[in-house]
Design a protein around this motif. Structure first.
Motif, short mmCIF file in Angstrom:
data_model
loop_
_atom_site.label_atom_id
_atom_site.label_comp_id
_atom_site.label_asym_id
_atom_site.label_seq_id
_atom_site.Cartn_x
_atom_site.Cartn_y
_atom_site.Cartn_z
N PRO A 19 0.74 -1.35 0.16
CA PRO A 19 -0.07 -0.08 0.08
C PRO A 19 1.04 1.35 0.02
CG PRO A 19 0.00 -0.90 2.21
CD PRO A 19 0.75 -1.79 1.31
N MET A 21 0.90 5.59 -0.21
CA MET A 21 0.26 7.08 -0.22
C MET A 21 1.29 7.83 -0.21
SD MET A 21 -1.26 9.54 1.63
CE MET A 21 -2.17 9.45 3.20
N GLU A 23 4.48 8.25 -1.85
CA GLU A 23 5.61 7.47 -1.53
C GLU A 23 6.51 7.70 -2.97
OE1 GLU A 23 6.50 7.04 1.16
OE2 GLU A 23 4.65 6.16 2.19
N ASP A 52 -3.05 4.43 -2.74
CA ASP A 52 -4.20 5.04 -1.63
C ASP A 52 -4.52 6.62 -1.63
OD1 ASP A 52 -6.11 5.04 0.31
OD2 ASP A 52 -4.68 4.57 1.62
N ASN A 81 -8.01 8.86 -0.68
CA ASN A 81 -7.39 8.07 0.20
C ASN A 81 -8.42 7.30 1.35
OD1 ASN A 81 -6.20 8.71 3.57
ND2 ASN A 81 -5.10 7.41 2.19
N ASP A 104 5.41 -2.16 3.54
CA ASP A 104 5.48 -0.73 3.44
C ASP A 104 6.02 -0.27 2.27
OD1 ASP A 104 3.58 -0.89 5.69
OD2 ASP A 104 4.93 0.15 6.88
N GLY A 105 5.65 0.69 1.65
CA GLY A 105 6.40 1.14 0.58
C GLY A 105 7.33 2.37 0.78
N ASP A 106 7.73 2.28 1.96
CA ASP A 106 8.66 3.65 2.04
C ASP A 106 9.98 3.42 2.31
OD1 ASP A 106 8.33 2.00 4.50
OD2 ASP A 106 7.69 3.87 6.08
N GLN A 108 11.33 1.00 4.51
CA GLN A 108 11.38 0.84 5.72
C GLN A 108 11.73 -0.46 5.91
OE1 GLN A 108 8.88 3.98 8.37
NE2 GLN A 108 10.85 3.42 9.51
N LYS A 141 7.25 7.55 18.38
CA LYS A 141 6.63 6.50 18.19
C LYS A 141 6.74 5.02 18.66
CE LYS A 141 6.43 4.90 13.44
NZ LYS A 141 6.97 5.07 11.89
N ARG A 211 12.99 5.82 7.95
CA ARG A 211 12.35 6.27 6.70
C ARG A 211 13.39 7.30 6.24
NH1 ARG A 211 7.54 7.88 3.88
NH2 ARG A 211 5.86 6.71 4.85
N SER A 216 5.74 10.14 7.70
CA SER A 216 4.96 8.94 8.38
C SER A 216 3.47 9.48 7.87
CB SER A 216 4.89 8.76 9.60
OG SER A 216 3.99 8.04 10.10
N LYS A 217 2.80 8.66 7.51
CA LYS A 217 1.28 9.14 7.19
C LYS A 217 0.31 8.89 8.19
CE LYS A 217 2.91 9.68 3.07
NZ LYS A 217 4.29 9.23 3.32
N ARG A 222 -3.31 8.01 15.18
CA ARG A 222 -3.34 6.18 15.19
C ARG A 222 -3.46 5.87 16.64
NH1 ARG A 222 2.52 4.49 13.13
NH2 ARG A 222 2.91 6.51 12.73
N1 UDP Z 1 -0.21 4.17 3.84
C1 UDP Z 1 -1.20 4.07 3.02
N2 UDP Z 1 -2.45 4.65 3.26
C2 UDP Z 1 -2.64 5.55 4.37
C3 UDP Z 1 -1.56 5.49 5.28
C4 UDP Z 1 -0.25 4.87 4.80
O1 UDP Z 1 -1.45 3.37 1.85
O2 UDP Z 1 -3.71 6.09 4.61
C5 UDP Z 1 1.10 3.44 3.46
C6 UDP Z 1 2.23 4.45 3.58
O3 UDP Z 1 2.37 4.90 1.97
C7 UDP Z 1 3.16 3.34 3.62
C8 UDP Z 1 2.60 2.17 4.54
O4 UDP Z 1 1.27 2.34 4.45
O5 UDP Z 1 3.73 2.39 2.46
C9 UDP Z 1 2.95 2.47 6.30
O6 UDP Z 1 2.73 3.88 6.33
P1 UDP Z 1 3.74 4.73 7.30
O7 UDP Z 1 5.06 4.37 6.68
O8 UDP Z 1 3.33 6.19 6.82
O9 UDP Z 1 3.50 4.37 8.66
P2 UDP Z 1 4.45 4.16 9.55
O10 UDP Z 1 5.69 3.50 9.27
O11 UDP Z 1 4.83 5.35 10.35
O12 UDP Z 1 4.07 3.21 10.75
#
Ligand code: UDP
Ligand code: MG
Length: 224
Positions: A19, A21, A23, A52, A81, A104-106, A108, A141, A211, A216-217, A222
């Motif tokens: 997923p 959003m 990125e 998303d 979204n 995740d697509g970031d 990480q 976090k 990251r 962060s989204k 949360r």
């Molecule tokens: N993401 C998404 N929709 C959302 C929020 C996040 O698709 O409404 C994706 C985001 O692009 C990422 C993954 O979910 O690929 C995890 O999000 P993020 O890295 O922001 O979360 P964190 O690592 O801060 O928990």
């Protein structure tokens, strides 16, 4: 993207659902790292990106990947979204693999950990969840995350250290379970619901990265 699971002509061993959003800088390097790892396994695979509701050009990058790797890269685009749970559900309902990964697509999550997840599944587990260790996120976090994990562990009897980790591997049977109804923010509780449905759930320590691009989204929302 109009390909349904029924139109599968090829046996796909592995599906990776990502997923995303906003990125835009991460999706290309992520795909390169991911495909390099998946090629080494020598099995047929597909990567399904769920855009998303990005507003930053992520979709254009995904289109390039789709054109460059037809039949391997599949892209679903949401009109707006909807959140991570609906994005994962869109991937689960289309994927064709016997083993399904979510990540995740970031950048990480580290694709090099994929073989270790598969090894663990092969020990007889249906869901393998990652435990980011050592954790490289800011204390804003990690501290709430510790409370969340402790609460879920105490209240549900599912003793994971990092239940919310987006990097997980599932057997197909699990994601097709009709009682595993995912909506709202329930992606956070898949291991709990899977355990209640009698699936074997395990956790492995995995390497992860801070990251690199974007932000962060999920904000303070949360925690609620
Ligand atoms: N993401 C998404 N929709 C959302 C929020 C996040 O698709 O409404 C994706 C985001 O692009 C990422 C993954 O979910 O690929 C995890 O999000 P993020 O890295 O922001 O979360 P964190 O690592 O801060 O928990
Ligand atoms: Mg992240």
């Amino acid at each position: 993207e109009s390909l349904s699971p029924a139109s599968s002509s090829q046996d796909i061993a592995l599906s990776v659902v990502v997923p995303v959003m906003n990125e835009v800088q991460s999706v290309q390097p992520l795909y390169q790292q991911l495909s390099a790892q998946l090629e080494q396994l020598g099995k047929a695979y597909e990567v399904i990106f769920i855009d998303d509701g990005s507003t930053d050009g992520t979709f254009a990058e995904l289109q390039k990947l789709h054109d460059a790797y037809p039949g391997i890269v599949r892209v679903v685009r949401f009109r707006r979204n909807f959140g991570k749970t609906p994005a994962l559900v869109a991937g689960f309902s289309r994927c064709r693999g016997e083993i399904i990964f979510t990540m995740d697509g970031d950048l990480q999550d580290d694709p090099q950990e994929i073989p270790r997840y598969i090894e663990k599944l092969n020990e007889g587990y249906d869901l393998v969840s990652g435990w980011k260790f050592p954790r490289l996120d800011p204390i804003s976090k990690t501290f709430p995350s510790r409370i969340f994990n402790w609460m879920v562990s105490t209240m549900t009897g599912v003793h994971l250290h990092d239940i919310n980790n987006g990097f997980k591997a599932y057997r197909r049977e699990l994601i097709q379970d009709p009682y595993l109804k995912l909506y709202g923010d329930f992606h956070r509780f898949v291991p709990v619901m899977a355990h209640w449905r009698g699936f074997n759930v395990a956790e492995i320590k995995v390497r992860h990265h801070p990251r690199k691009f974007g932000s962060s989204k999920f904000g303070a929302r949360r925690f609620a």
